[in-house]
Design a protein around this motif. Structure first.
Motif, PDB file in Angstrom:
ATOM      1  N   ARG A  57      82.502  94.588  36.544  1.00 26.63           N
ATOM      2  CA  ARG A  57      81.405  93.644  36.291  1.00 26.63           C
ATOM      3  C   ARG A  57      80.054  94.356  36.127  1.00 26.63           C
ATOM      4  O   ARG A  57      79.119  93.797  35.543  1.00 26.63           O
ATOM      5  CB  ARG A  57      81.304  92.647  37.442  1.00 26.63           C
ATOM      6  N   GLU A  67      88.753  95.513  41.070  1.00 28.66           N
ATOM      7  CA  GLU A  67      88.370  94.337  41.842  1.00 28.66           C
ATOM      8  C   GLU A  67      86.996  93.800  41.446  1.00 28.66           C
ATOM      9  O   GLU A  67      86.822  92.598  41.244  1.00 28.66           O
ATOM     10  CB  GLU A  67      88.392  94.666  43.333  1.00 28.66           C
ATOM     11  N   TRP A  68      86.003  94.686  41.357  1.00 28.69           N
ATOM     12  CA  TRP A  68      84.649  94.213  41.055  1.00 28.69           C
ATOM     13  C   TRP A  68      83.819  95.182  40.207  1.00 28.69           C
ATOM     14  O   TRP A  68      82.840  94.781  39.577  1.00 28.69           O
ATOM     15  CB  TRP A  68      83.886  93.942  42.357  1.00 28.69           C
ATOM     16  N   SER A  96      98.650  88.948  35.364  1.00 28.68           N
ATOM     17  CA  SER A  96      98.952  90.374  35.434  1.00 28.68           C
ATOM     18  C   SER A  96     100.440  90.674  35.594  1.00 28.68           C
ATOM     19  O   SER A  96     100.824  91.845  35.714  1.00 28.68           O
ATOM     20  CB  SER A  96      98.179  91.022  36.589  1.00 28.68           C
ATOM     21  N   ALA A 121      92.044  91.093  35.421  1.00 30.96           N
ATOM     22  CA  ALA A 121      91.245  90.133  36.173  1.00 30.96           C
ATOM     23  C   ALA A 121      91.312  88.717  35.614  1.00 30.96           C
ATOM     24  O   ALA A 121      91.293  87.742  36.374  1.00 30.96           O
ATOM     25  CB  ALA A 121      89.786  90.589  36.217  1.00 30.96           C
ATOM     26  N   THR A 139      87.773  84.940  38.473  1.00 30.95           N
ATOM     27  CA  THR A 139      88.953  85.600  37.929  1.00 30.95           C
ATOM     28  C   THR A 139      90.126  84.630  37.811  1.00 30.95           C
ATOM     29  O   THR A 139      90.071  83.488  38.280  1.00 30.95           O
ATOM     30  CB  THR A 139      89.367  86.775  38.823  1.00 30.95           C
TER      31      THR A 139
END
Length: 452
Positions: free
Chosen positions: A198, A194-195, A55, A51, A115
């Motif tokens: 968090r 992706e999320w 990458s 993130a 990100t």
């Protein structure tokens, strides 16, 4: 009349004991959450790498993420000295409240951080800055908790009480792995990347605010109050003495005291080196190694590591009680011998099968728990009250930063170069340093910290 007065004092003593236990609980609960936030970063390192860094090169991104982990550790000595000085001058409680607030803020910042795909390299810069802030706070937190718990503990049970600090360290790591296991089990791999990564940081920030509320009612250490009162009394007496007498009577002892503190700092750095390298190898890197190098499923690695840490956690009070009976030195030396013997065999047994990581991690962490249970007592018993927190903050943080914070990075680097055996050798060499330092130390079991 005298008997009635004595009777009225007894509840006060009982209340004092209960108050100390509440203070112990509040300080340790906050420490659990601090270590949870700290460990969550290492646990989710593969996802953070994707993130927050480029990458296109996964290995480079992972190394960069672990390097940021190490940067946070490099800020710990500064935090240990700054907050240690504050704790030695103004009390332990104010530092424990301040560092808790800083760690909570840092965790929430990571949770909402943009990100690499959104803001490019600035994402990496922001991550570095937040980890530096957390490392600064963590250095002060660790030193002050070690000092505080040792000072409020009964001297004949200081090993047992002090073991609770490492219970918090393992507890925070267990909590981080439990959350990681839950997130990776419930969410798909794409959602985690992706999320979902968090979530632990949002949870950590909110729980830390709750712990901060509890810490506000902690009582100050009696040892600290006694030292401040003695220092004030000494200043009053010194004001009545001629300047010439002050020089001849006070200068030489101060020099001897300074040299003793310096020697103790060097011994504590060497003693902690093997402990912290082994600890971070098996709590922060082993699961990452199993996932990235051996192809183990992330949820399997997280749950297995959590179970291994729970096994080690329950042994901590036993090691603490044993040290109160037989002493600190023999147990520290025993840890060194055992870890030297098993480091390479345990590293090589890990495969893609979950049980291999479980056996290796549980064995290593039970051994690491031996000195971990004793650290609060040993560190506090080797420094005088007037500089205890600052000295612990410097010695412990330097050792952790140099030998512990770099361990995950070095392990990943060695494996990327097909030199995985160096990971075990690195820990073994530092455990030799731990053993040598322990041979040079005096036994401190049961000493009065007010006289230290």
């Amino acid at each position: 009349m005298g008997r009635q007065t004595d009777q009225t004092r007894r509840p006060t003593a009982d209340d004092g004991g209960q108050s100390k236990r509440k203070s112990l609980f509040s300080s340790v609960l906050g420490n659990v959450l601090e270590w949870y936030e700290w460990s969550a970063y290492a646990v989710f390192a593969p996802f953070i790498a994707a993130a927050m860094f480029n990458s296109d090169d996964p290995v480079s991104a992972l190394l960069a993420t672990l390097a940021v982990f190490a940067v946070g550790f490099l800020m710990r000595p500064l935090g240990g000295v700054v907050f240690g000085h504050m704790a030695d001058r103004h009390g332990r409680k104010i530092v424990l409240v301040t560092t808790m607030l800083m760690m909570a803020g840092g965790s929430l910042a990571i949770a909402i951080m943009p990100t690499y795909g959104a803001i490019g390299a600035w994402a990496s810069v922001l991550l570095v800055l937040v980890r530096m802030l957390q490392g600064f706070a963590h250095g002060g937190e660790s030193a002050t908790v070690y000092t505080y718990v040792a000072e409020i503990a009964p001297k004949k049970r200081r090993g047992l009480w002090g073991s609770v600090v490492f219970v918090a360290i393992f507890g925070g790591s267990v909590l981080a792995y439990a959350v990681a296991g839950g997130v990776t089990t419930v969410l798909s791999a794409s959602s985690v990347a992706e999320w979902g990564w968090r979530i632990p940081f949002v949870l950590g920030g909110l729980l830390a605010l709750a712990a901060l509320y509890m810490r506000r009612n902690m009582e100050e250490s009696e040892v600290f109050h006694a030292q401040k009162a003695d220092a004030k009394q000494a200043d009053l007496k010194q004001a009545d003495v001629k300047q010439a007498d002050v020089k001849t009577a006070a200068v030489k002892p101060a020099k001897r005291s300074g040299s003793q503190v310096t020697r103790a700092i060097l011994l504590m750095i060497a003693m902690t080196s093997g402990i912290t390298a082994a600890h971070y190898t098996w709590t922060s890197y082993a699961s990452t190694y199993a996932i990235t190098e051996k192809g183990m499923n992330p949820d399997t690695a997280f749950w297995v590591t959590m179970v291994a840490q729970m096994i080690a956690l329950v042994t901590l009070p036993l090691w603490g009680m044993l040290s109160d009976r037989i002493g600190r030195r023999p147990m520290m030396i025993g840890f060194s011998v055992l870890m030297i013997a098993v480091s390479i065999p345990l590293n090589t047994m890990i495969t893609s099968q979950g049980w291999t990581l479980l056996v290796a991690s549980a064995t290593a962490l039970v051994i690491v728990a031996i000195p971990g249970a004793l650290l609060a007592a040993v560190l506090a018993e080797n420094f005088p009250t007037r500089v205890r927190t600052k000295a612990i903050g410097f010695a412990y943080s330097i050792s952790v930063a140099v030998f512990g914070g770099t361990a995950p990075y070095l392990n990943a680097l060695f494996n990327s170069m097909d030199l995985g055996w160096l990971s075990g050798a690195y820990v073994m060499v530092l455990c030799v340093c731990t053993a040598v330092a322990c041979f040079m130390m005096k036994e401190t079991k049961g000493i009065d910290l007010k006289d230290a």
